[in-house]
Design a protein around this motif. Structure first.
Motif, mmCIF file in Angstrom:
data_model
loop_
_atom_site.group_PDB
_atom_site.id
_atom_site.type_symbol
_atom_site.label_atom_id
_atom_site.label_comp_id
_atom_site.label_asym_id
_atom_site.label_seq_id
_atom_site.Cartn_x
_atom_site.Cartn_y
_atom_site.Cartn_z
ATOM 1 N N VAL A 205 -67.166 -12.255 -41.793
ATOM 2 C CA VAL A 205 -67.816 -11.395 -42.780
ATOM 3 C C VAL A 205 -67.897 -12.121 -44.116
ATOM 4 O O VAL A 205 -66.895 -12.644 -44.615
ATOM 5 N N THR A 206 -69.106 -12.156 -44.691
ATOM 6 C CA THR A 206 -69.307 -12.721 -46.022
ATOM 7 C C THR A 206 -70.295 -11.825 -46.764
ATOM 8 O O THR A 206 -70.751 -10.820 -46.223
ATOM 9 N N THR A 207 -70.587 -12.178 -47.980
ATOM 10 C CA THR A 207 -71.472 -11.341 -48.790
ATOM 11 C C THR A 207 -72.663 -12.148 -49.283
ATOM 12 O O THR A 207 -72.682 -13.380 -49.200
ATOM 13 N N ALA A 208 -73.629 -11.439 -49.814
ATOM 14 C CA ALA A 208 -74.863 -12.077 -50.267
ATOM 15 C C ALA A 208 -74.611 -13.073 -51.390
ATOM 16 O O ALA A 208 -75.352 -14.054 -51.538
ATOM 17 N N GLU A 268 -76.813 -3.313 -48.931
ATOM 18 C CA GLU A 268 -75.951 -2.761 -49.976
ATOM 19 C C GLU A 268 -76.238 -1.268 -50.090
ATOM 20 O O GLU A 268 -77.327 -0.855 -50.492
ATOM 21 N N VAL A 269 -75.231 -0.481 -49.682
ATOM 22 C CA VAL A 269 -75.387 0.978 -49.695
ATOM 23 C C VAL A 269 -74.131 1.589 -50.276
ATOM 24 O O VAL A 269 -73.064 0.960 -50.333
ATOM 25 N N ALA A 270 -74.260 2.872 -50.701
ATOM 26 C CA ALA A 270 -73.104 3.592 -51.233
ATOM 27 C C ALA A 270 -72.221 4.052 -50.081
ATOM 28 O O ALA A 270 -72.700 4.431 -49.009
ATOM 29 N N LEU A 271 -70.907 4.033 -50.303
ATOM 30 C CA LEU A 271 -69.954 4.515 -49.319
ATOM 31 C C LEU A 271 -69.717 6.007 -49.522
ATOM 32 O O LEU A 271 -69.863 6.538 -50.636
ATOM 33 N N ASP A 272 -69.330 6.705 -48.468
ATOM 34 C CA ASP A 272 -69.050 8.126 -48.604
ATOM 35 C C ASP A 272 -67.654 8.337 -49.173
ATOM 36 O O ASP A 272 -66.954 7.389 -49.535
ATOM 37 N N ARG A 273 -67.206 9.592 -49.214
ATOM 38 C CA ARG A 273 -65.935 9.915 -49.870
ATOM 39 C C ARG A 273 -64.732 9.305 -49.135
ATOM 40 O O ARG A 273 -63.664 9.153 -49.710
ATOM 41 N N ALA A 281 -75.590 1.417 -40.358
ATOM 42 C CA ALA A 281 -75.435 0.101 -40.973
ATOM 43 C C ALA A 281 -74.821 -0.910 -40.010
ATOM 44 O O ALA A 281 -75.089 -2.120 -40.109
ATOM 45 N N THR A 282 -74.018 -0.452 -39.082
ATOM 46 C CA THR A 282 -73.343 -1.367 -38.162
ATOM 47 C C THR A 282 -73.784 -1.157 -36.712
ATOM 48 O O THR A 282 -73.121 -1.665 -35.800
ATOM 49 N N ASP A 283 -74.890 -0.449 -36.510
ATOM 50 C CA ASP A 283 -75.339 -0.189 -35.137
ATOM 51 C C ASP A 283 -75.597 -1.483 -34.367
ATOM 52 O O ASP A 283 -75.210 -1.616 -33.195
ATOM 53 N N ALA A 284 -76.269 -2.431 -35.001
ATOM 54 C CA ALA A 284 -76.633 -3.668 -34.289
ATOM 55 C C ALA A 284 -75.385 -4.437 -33.859
ATOM 56 O O ALA A 284 -75.288 -4.916 -32.717
ATOM 57 N N LEU A 285 -74.414 -4.559 -34.765
ATOM 58 C CA LEU A 285 -73.178 -5.263 -34.432
ATOM 59 C C LEU A 285 -72.396 -4.518 -33.363
ATOM 60 O O LEU A 285 -71.872 -5.125 -32.414
ATOM 61 N N GLY A 286 -72.336 -3.199 -33.478
ATOM 62 C CA GLY A 286 -71.627 -2.408 -32.483
ATOM 63 C C GLY A 286 -72.248 -2.561 -31.101
ATOM 64 O O GLY A 286 -71.535 -2.681 -30.093
ATOM 65 N N THR A 287 -73.568 -2.555 -31.036
ATOM 66 C CA THR A 287 -74.258 -2.724 -29.745
ATOM 67 C C THR A 287 -73.962 -4.101 -29.160
ATOM 68 O O THR A 287 -73.723 -4.241 -27.946
#
Length: 593
Positions: A205-208, A268-273, A281-287
């Protein structure tokens, strides 16, 4: 090779035999690597020592367990840079918070291994990562405040692995949330490296804004060298930059031999509470992970691919360690030769001093002249050796004390020569070692440039022992000459003193007895001994006495040189040849697969 028409049973037996042979080889490699000692501070030795530690750990953590259990679930280690979002990603993959994520660094310290409940037996024992104890964890409910996201960098090193049975993790694959690879904590970085080395595949895992950092790429290049399956997750990518950043990262992966790595982009998206990413956001990796888990044959291919690549890398490392071991052997040999040469030279100088008449001066000469009498005694001896025989018995019966004084003077003079030359040898050896970085490190702050405590007393005792053995030679020789036994009974000390004088006046080795120094001093002893024993016997006695003295001097100085040689560890474990043989065997093992 296995023939295509072999029955399945035979095929299975061959595979089992191959696996058993591989495990036996790997166990031998592990044993010999762990026993390898690189004690000398040579260039590159710290790297070699680290390679040994890391290789032994990888054998324990991954290679041997995987060879013993080729059908075990895959271990996917989730690693990456500080703050890249590893824990957030893991939480998103299982659908709820199970690992800690926060703003305080270091974040992940305690590694958490998530597995399907049915796969628990594979991980609850010490099969993989045996150095980490097991803690059975539970699913965390509710948000975790950032203040609990990690321990302080100076906290005690982590020595345990938290196991969490999670139905959302597909059976056949486990996820391990690892510490930051660039953590500010040394222990965190070491643990992250250990966990990644035990992985069947990496989810990196890395970032932009950090995907080109040096530390992550060093690890990715290591993955490429091991031929490990890698999935790269590019996290927190602004939508407007996704195409450009993805294209640049893909080009970097291609250049570094990782073109086959799967690349997943998380916007880059907001996280929930609860600090969770949106599920999509992680569907592709999960599949991708579920597909790997569902394909038993594909999992076996991945496991073998990583295993073979790791064994190949281990072969290269063991070859480098073998080269370092050979360098250690050569360097130790040179240091040992320096010490031995210094003391051998000292022995040679001592023997020269006993042959050239140097000892027949000063106190020794005075005591000998007291013993044999005045100048008229010399003249009468030269005129009539037969008359000397008649006078010798009375002479020795009346003057035993001067003979002992000669022995004492010889002991004192010889002791001074030996101690002085031993000190010169110590200084020489000390200087040679200190001119070499490895020798300087072995000596440390110890000063070995002088003789050891008590050496002077040991020398005196050895000289007295030599004189005693010389007296015994006189007695033994006299027993064969019964007509002269009376002389020996009265004059053994005098004859012994005369023999010492003859020994110290031999300037031509064993080819003849020559007159020494100080106006023919030694001729008296020579004539006396020849009159008693005969010329051939005197030569034999002198040769035996000299050889005995030589041996004793060698023993004394060899004991002194042990102060240096004992610092060279004689037990360096497996030698370079053994390790080089292992490297070749590992190379063949990886190639055969």
């Amino acid at each position: 090779m296995i023939s295509s028409n072999e029955p399945p049973a035979a095929n299975g037996q061959n595979k089992e035999a191959h696996s058993a042979a591989a495990v036996a080889l790997l166990e031998a490699v592990r044993r010999d690597l762990s026993s390898a000692s690189l004690p000398l501070e040579l260039p590159g030795v710290e790297r070699a020592r680290l390679d040994i530690r890391n290789s032994v750990a990888q054998l324990d953590d991954y290679i041997l367990p995987r060879y013993r259990s080729l059908d075990a679930p895959l271990l996917a280690v989730v690693g990456g840079s500080t703050g890249a979002g590893k824990s957030t990603l893991v939480n998103a993959l299982v659908g709820h918070p199970v690992t800690r994520a926060g703003a305080i660094r270091p974040t992940t310290r305690q590694p958490i291994l998530l597995h399907h409940p049915a796969d628990a037996p594979w991980f609850e024992d010490q099969r993989v990562l045996p150095s980490l104890s097991r803690i059975r964890g539970t699913v965390v409910a509710g948000p975790l405040p950032a203040s609990k996201s990690g321990l302080a960098p100076d906290a005690a090193p982590v020595s345990s692995l938290v196991l969490v049975g999670e139905p959302a993790v597909p059976e056949g694959i486990a996820l391990l949330d690892a510490p930051d690879v660039d953590s500010i904590s040394d222990d965190n970085r070491k643990l992250a490296g250990q966990l990644l080395a035990a992985a069947d595949l990496w989810v990196f895992v890395t970032t932009a804004n950090r995907y080109a950092d040096a530390v992550p790429w060093k690890l990715l290049l290591d993955a490429a060298s091991r031929d490990i399956l890698v999935a790269v997750v590019l996290d927190r990518v602004p939508p407007a930059a996704e195409a450009e950043v993805s294209e640049d990262l893909r080009a970097m992966l291609e250049r570094e031999g990782l073109g086959s790595a799967a690349l997943f982009v998380i916007p880059e998206v907001a996280l929930d509470r609860l600090g969770m990413l949106p599920a999509e956001a992680t569907d592709a990796l999960g599949t991708w992970l579920r597909n790997l888990a569902a394909d038993a044959a594909g999992r076996a291919v991945i496991a073998r691919r990583t295993l073979n690549g790791t064994v190949k890398g281990l072969s290269q490392t063991v070859q480098l360690v073998a080269a370092s071991s050979e360098e250690q052997r050569r360097a130790a040999g040179l240091l040992g030769d320096d010490a031995r040469s210094a003391y051998q030279d000292a022995v040679a100088r001592i023997l020269d001093a006993t042959k050239d008449g140097a000892l027949l001066r000063g106190e020794v000469l005075a005591r000998w002249q007291d013993f044999v009498g005045t100048g008229e005694f010399f003249r009468s001896l030269e005129q009539n050796i037969g008359r000397f025989r008649d006078r010798a018995g009375a002479f020795f019966r009346g003057e035993p004390t001067p003979a002992v004084r000669v022995e004492t003077a010889i002991e004192t003079g010889l002791q001074a020569v030996i101690v002085d030359e031993a000190a010169n040898a110590a200084e020489d050896a000390d200087q040679r070692w200190r001119s070499d970085p490895a020798g300087r490190h072995l000596l440390g702050t110890d000063d070995l440039s002088g003789t050891s405590p008590g050496f002077g007393d040991a020398v005196a005792a050895e000289i007295r022992a030599w004189q005693g053995s010389l007296m015994e030679l006189i007695r033994t020789e006299g027993q064969a000459k019964r007509t002269q036994a009376r002389w020996l009974s009265f004059g053994v000390n005098g004859l012994g003193a005369a023999l010492m004088i003859v020994v110290f006046s031999m300037t031509a080795g064993l080819t003849g007895l020559e007159i020494g120094v100080a106006g023919g001093t030694a001729v008296v002893g020579q004539k006396l001994l020849e009159a008693v024993f005969g010329e051939d016997a005197v030569r034999r006695l002198a040769r035996t006495a000299r050889e005995d003295l030589h041996t004793r001097c060698q023993n004394l100085l060899q004991a002194e040189q042990r102060r240096f040689l004992d610092r060279l560890d004689p037990d360096t474990g497996a030698g370079a040849a053994v390790l080089a043989g292992h490297a070749e065997a590992l190379k063949r093992l990886a190639g055969a697969a």
